[in-house]
Write an enzyme that holds these catalytic residues in place. Structure first.
Site, PDB file in Angstrom:
ATOM      1  N   ARG A 214       0.841  -1.204   0.000  1.00 21.83           N
ATOM      2  CA  ARG A 214       0.000   0.000   0.000  1.00 21.83           C
ATOM      3  C   ARG A 214       0.883   1.264   0.000  1.00 21.83           C
ATOM      4  O   ARG A 214       1.032   1.909  -1.011  1.00 21.83           O
ATOM      5  CB  ARG A 214      -0.938  -0.028   1.221  1.00 21.83           C
ATOM      6  N   ASP A 215       1.503   1.565   1.109  1.00 21.64           N
ATOM      7  CA  ASP A 215       2.315   2.780   1.204  1.00 21.64           C
ATOM      8  C   ASP A 215       3.455   2.706   0.190  1.00 21.64           C
ATOM      9  O   ASP A 215       3.835   3.716  -0.420  1.00 21.64           O
ATOM     10  CB  ASP A 215       2.879   2.912   2.628  1.00 21.64           C
TER      11      ASP A 215
ATOM     12  N   HIS B 166       5.565   4.652  12.590  1.00 18.15           N
ATOM     13  CA  HIS B 166       5.590   4.570  11.124  1.00 18.15           C
ATOM     14  C   HIS B 166       6.621   5.585  10.622  1.00 18.15           C
ATOM     15  O   HIS B 166       6.332   6.778  10.523  1.00 18.15           O
ATOM     16  CB  HIS B 166       4.169   4.911  10.653  1.00 18.15           C
TER      17      HIS B 166
ATOM     18  N   ASN C 176       9.088   4.150   3.096  1.00 18.08           N
ATOM     19  CA  ASN C 176       9.091   3.698   4.484  1.00 18.08           C
ATOM     20  C   ASN C 176      10.452   3.110   4.810  1.00 18.08           C
ATOM     21  O   ASN C 176      11.188   2.687   3.928  1.00 18.08           O
ATOM     22  CB  ASN C 176       8.061   2.575   4.672  1.00 18.08           C
TER      23      ASN C 176
ATOM     24  N   HIS D 293       9.408   7.053   7.874  1.00 18.59           N
ATOM     25  CA  HIS D 293       9.922   7.094   6.501  1.00 18.59           C
ATOM     26  C   HIS D 293      11.395   7.475   6.559  1.00 18.59           C
ATOM     27  O   HIS D 293      11.875   8.016   7.551  1.00 18.59           O
ATOM     28  CB  HIS D 293       9.107   8.094   5.663  1.00 18.59           C
TER      29      HIS D 293
ATOM     30  N   CYS E 142       5.120   9.541  -0.359  1.00 20.35           N
ATOM     31  CA  CYS E 142       3.749  10.022  -0.239  1.00 20.35           C
ATOM     32  C   CYS E 142       3.468  10.973  -1.378  1.00 20.35           C
ATOM     33  O   CYS E 142       4.193  11.946  -1.577  1.00 20.35           O
ATOM     34  CB  CYS E 142       3.556  10.724   1.107  1.00 20.35           C
TER      35      CYS E 142
HETATM   36  N1  COA Z   1     -13.575   4.524  -3.308  1.00 20.99           N
HETATM   37  C1  COA Z   1     -13.786   4.808  -4.617  1.00 20.99           C
HETATM   38  N2  COA Z   1     -14.208   5.997  -5.063  1.00 20.99           N
HETATM   39  C2  COA Z   1     -14.440   6.967  -4.154  1.00 20.99           C
HETATM   40  C3  COA Z   1     -14.241   6.736  -2.785  1.00 20.99           C
HETATM   41  C4  COA Z   1     -13.782   5.467  -2.357  1.00 20.99           C
HETATM   42  N3  COA Z   1     -13.549   5.189  -1.083  1.00 20.99           N
HETATM   43  N4  COA Z   1     -14.548   7.853  -2.114  1.00 20.99           N
HETATM   44  C5  COA Z   1     -14.942   8.762  -3.032  1.00 20.99           C
HETATM   45  N5  COA Z   1     -14.859   8.215  -4.252  1.00 20.99           N
HETATM   46  C6  COA Z   1     -15.188   8.867  -5.548  1.00 20.99           C
HETATM   47  C7  COA Z   1     -16.602   9.408  -5.552  1.00 20.99           C
HETATM   48  O1  COA Z   1     -17.492   8.431  -5.984  1.00 20.99           O
HETATM   49  C8  COA Z   1     -16.483  10.550  -6.554  1.00 20.99           C
HETATM   50  O2  COA Z   1     -16.435  10.024  -7.848  1.00 20.99           O
HETATM   51  P1  COA Z   1     -17.030  10.831  -9.108  1.00 20.99           P
HETATM   52  O3  COA Z   1     -16.143  12.053  -9.238  1.00 20.99           O
HETATM   53  O4  COA Z   1     -16.853   9.887 -10.244  1.00 20.99           O
HETATM   54  O5  COA Z   1     -18.439  11.162  -8.762  1.00 20.99           O
HETATM   55  C9  COA Z   1     -15.089  11.109  -6.250  1.00 20.99           C
HETATM   56  O6  COA Z   1     -14.356  10.009  -5.685  1.00 20.99           O
HETATM   57  C10 COA Z   1     -15.098  12.276  -5.301  1.00 20.99           C
HETATM   58  O7  COA Z   1     -15.790  11.901  -4.125  1.00 20.99           O
HETATM   59  P2  COA Z   1     -15.903  12.820  -2.818  1.00 20.99           P
HETATM   60  O8  COA Z   1     -16.708  12.099  -1.810  1.00 20.99           O
HETATM   61  O9  COA Z   1     -16.315  14.210  -3.215  1.00 20.99           O
HETATM   62  O10 COA Z   1     -14.438  12.808  -2.273  1.00 20.99           O
HETATM   63  P3  COA Z   1     -13.275  13.886  -2.385  1.00 20.99           P
HETATM   64  O11 COA Z   1     -13.026  14.309  -3.786  1.00 20.99           O
HETATM   65  O12 COA Z   1     -13.457  14.905  -1.338  1.00 20.99           O
HETATM   66  O13 COA Z   1     -12.031  12.936  -1.973  1.00 20.99           O
HETATM   67  C11 COA Z   1     -11.216  11.073  -0.689  1.00 20.99           C
HETATM   68  C12 COA Z   1     -11.939  12.400  -0.691  1.00 20.99           C
HETATM   69  C13 COA Z   1     -10.886  10.758   0.734  1.00 20.99           C
HETATM   70  C14 COA Z   1     -12.116  10.018  -1.286  1.00 20.99           C
HETATM   71  C15 COA Z   1      -9.949  11.188  -1.571  1.00 20.99           C
HETATM   72  O14 COA Z   1      -9.273  12.362  -1.271  1.00 20.99           O
HETATM   73  C16 COA Z   1      -9.029  10.012  -1.391  1.00 20.99           C
HETATM   74  O15 COA Z   1      -9.347   8.900  -1.752  1.00 20.99           O
HETATM   75  N6  COA Z   1      -7.834  10.249  -0.813  1.00 20.99           N
HETATM   76  C17 COA Z   1      -6.913   9.183  -0.535  1.00 20.99           C
HETATM   77  C18 COA Z   1      -5.547   9.693  -0.501  1.00 20.99           C
HETATM   78  C19 COA Z   1      -4.590   8.598  -0.117  1.00 20.99           C
HETATM   79  O16 COA Z   1      -4.872   7.410  -0.188  1.00 20.99           O
HETATM   80  N7  COA Z   1      -3.411   9.047   0.281  1.00 20.99           N
HETATM   81  C20 COA Z   1      -2.364   8.180   0.648  1.00 20.99           C
HETATM   82  C21 COA Z   1      -2.498   7.662   2.029  1.00 20.99           C
HETATM   83  S1  COA Z   1      -1.617   8.593   3.234  1.00 20.99           S
HETATM   84 ZN    ZN Z   2       3.674   6.287   5.202  1.00 17.09          ZN
END
Ligand code: COA
Ligand code: ZN
Length: 302
Positions: free
Chosen positions: A13-14, A205, A248, A207, A239
């Site tokens: 994942r990370d 955790h 990491n 890095h 990240c």
């Molecule tokens: N799985 C799949 N799709 C998702 C989802 C999920 N868990 N959560 C939201 N979405 C989709 C929505 O369906 C929407 O799709 P569309 O544009 O086709 O309609 C879109 O994403 C936006 O959804 P919204 O609820 O408005 O979310 P957002 O744009 O505010 O984003 C997160 C919020 C949390 C979903 C997004 O920022 C994210 O996934 N971040 C993860 C970052 C990450 O993993 N970082 C590394 C780890 S440290």
């Molecule tokens: Zn990390």
């Protein structure tokens, strides 16, 4: 003898989330299957986040459905919201990890929400996990330094960690997301959080951006008897929301360091290095760890 050290292998994942080359489903499944055989207790096998945010992990459902699960190993996944929770249930994740940060700006960039708002989002997710008897991890990213706000106060980290635990998280993983922490900062944070949170609920955790991850982990282990660590085979990772941050701490290097100090480690250094080594043709670059490549054919206590 049971290992005192508990490793959550976060490479799938990370580690992979920041790789430029698209890693095929088959290569991911093979990586996780190889990690399952190493002895690590837990593997963060994917993320049910927005595929637009992290395209590399968009196939996490398929990954979860294809891996061979080794009894006793916990296969966990990142879950940002209820939609992610639905996907995690569908994928039969054993455990979920919700994630927020101790810095408002980092959180906005990473999950498009402030700290308070993100924690509100987790409430129904954690409630559902608890109802299904799924263990929950809460990540506190940017727990030492934030790429946008600079040094982060330990008090802020403690506050966020306590909120996650109060919601029902079973453990919190405190992340040096950009790999800037030093052993003194590690001590300052642990001095504070251990006053209020039991040791067994805290995972560290680190890095390795500046080569400090091992120093931090050893300070935590030797001086505070901390035993829960996140690490990534091969030292993969970084990240996407923290420019320039390295991967990491490499699992094989961490295992070597801890075992050299007499810790009973759970996994084979050679097997971990081998699991990551098999990814090299897909990554298009060498591994970042020190022990990989040197571990082959050598015996280490485990
Ligand atoms: N799985 C799949 N799709 C998702 C989802 C999920 N868990 N959560 C939201 N979405 C989709 C929505 O369906 C929407 O799709 P569309 O544009 O086709 O309609 C879109 O994403 C936006 O959804 P919204 O609820 O408005 O979310 P957002 O744009 O505010 O984003 C997160 C919020 C949390 C979903 C997004 O920022 C994210 O996934 N971040 C993860 C970052 C990450 O993993 N970082 C590394 C780890 S440290
Ligand atoms: Zn990390």
């Amino acid at each position: 003898m049971k290992s005192a050290i508990r490793i959550t292998e976060v490479g799938p994942r990370d580690g992979l989330q920041n790789e430029k080359a698209t890693i095929s489903l088959e290569a991911k499944v093979a990586f996780i299957n190889a990690l399952s055989a190493t002895g690590v207790q837990e593997i963060e096998a994917g993320a049910f986040v927005s595929p637009k945010a992290i395209p590399q992990l968009a196939d996490s459902e398929e990954v979860f459905s294809r891996i061979e699960r080794k009894p006793g190993v916990i296969y966990s996944a990142l879950v940002p919201n209820e939609k992610g929770m639905e996907r995690a249930i569908f994928g039969r994740a054993d455990k979920i990890a919700v994630f927020t940060a101790a810095s408002e700006t980092f959180n906005q960039k990473n999950i498009n929400a402030g700290i308070k708002e993100s924690i509100e989002r987790f409430e129904p997710v954690i409630r559902q996990a608890k109802a299904m008897k799924m263990p929950v991890r809460g990540y506190v990213s940017a727990a030492f330094h934030c790429p946008y706000e600079g040094p982060v106060a330990p008090q802020k980290v403690l506050g966020v960690a306590l909120e996650l635990l109060a919601l029902g998280a079973d453990e919190v993983s405190l992340g040096d997301t950009i790999g800037r922490a030093n052993p003194d900062e590690t001590r300052r944070l642990l001095d504070l959080v251990l006053k209020e949170i039991p040791k067994k609920k805290i995972v560290l955790h680190f890095h390795d951006t500046y080569g400090m991850a091992i120093a931090n982990a050893l300070a935590a282990y030797q001086e505070y008897q901390m035993v829960g660590f996140d690490s990534s085979a091969g030292g993969l990772g970084g990240c996407p929301y923290a420019q320039g941050a390295a991967g990491n701490v490499a699992t094989e290097d961490l295992l070597y360091a801890l075992s050299s100090l007499g810790a009973k480690i759970p996994a084979s250094i050679e097997a971990v290095a081998g699991a990551a080594g098999a990814l090299i043709p897909f990554l298009g670059h060498a591994l970042y760890s020190r022990a990989a490549g040197r571990a082959k054919g050598q015996t280490f206590p485990s």
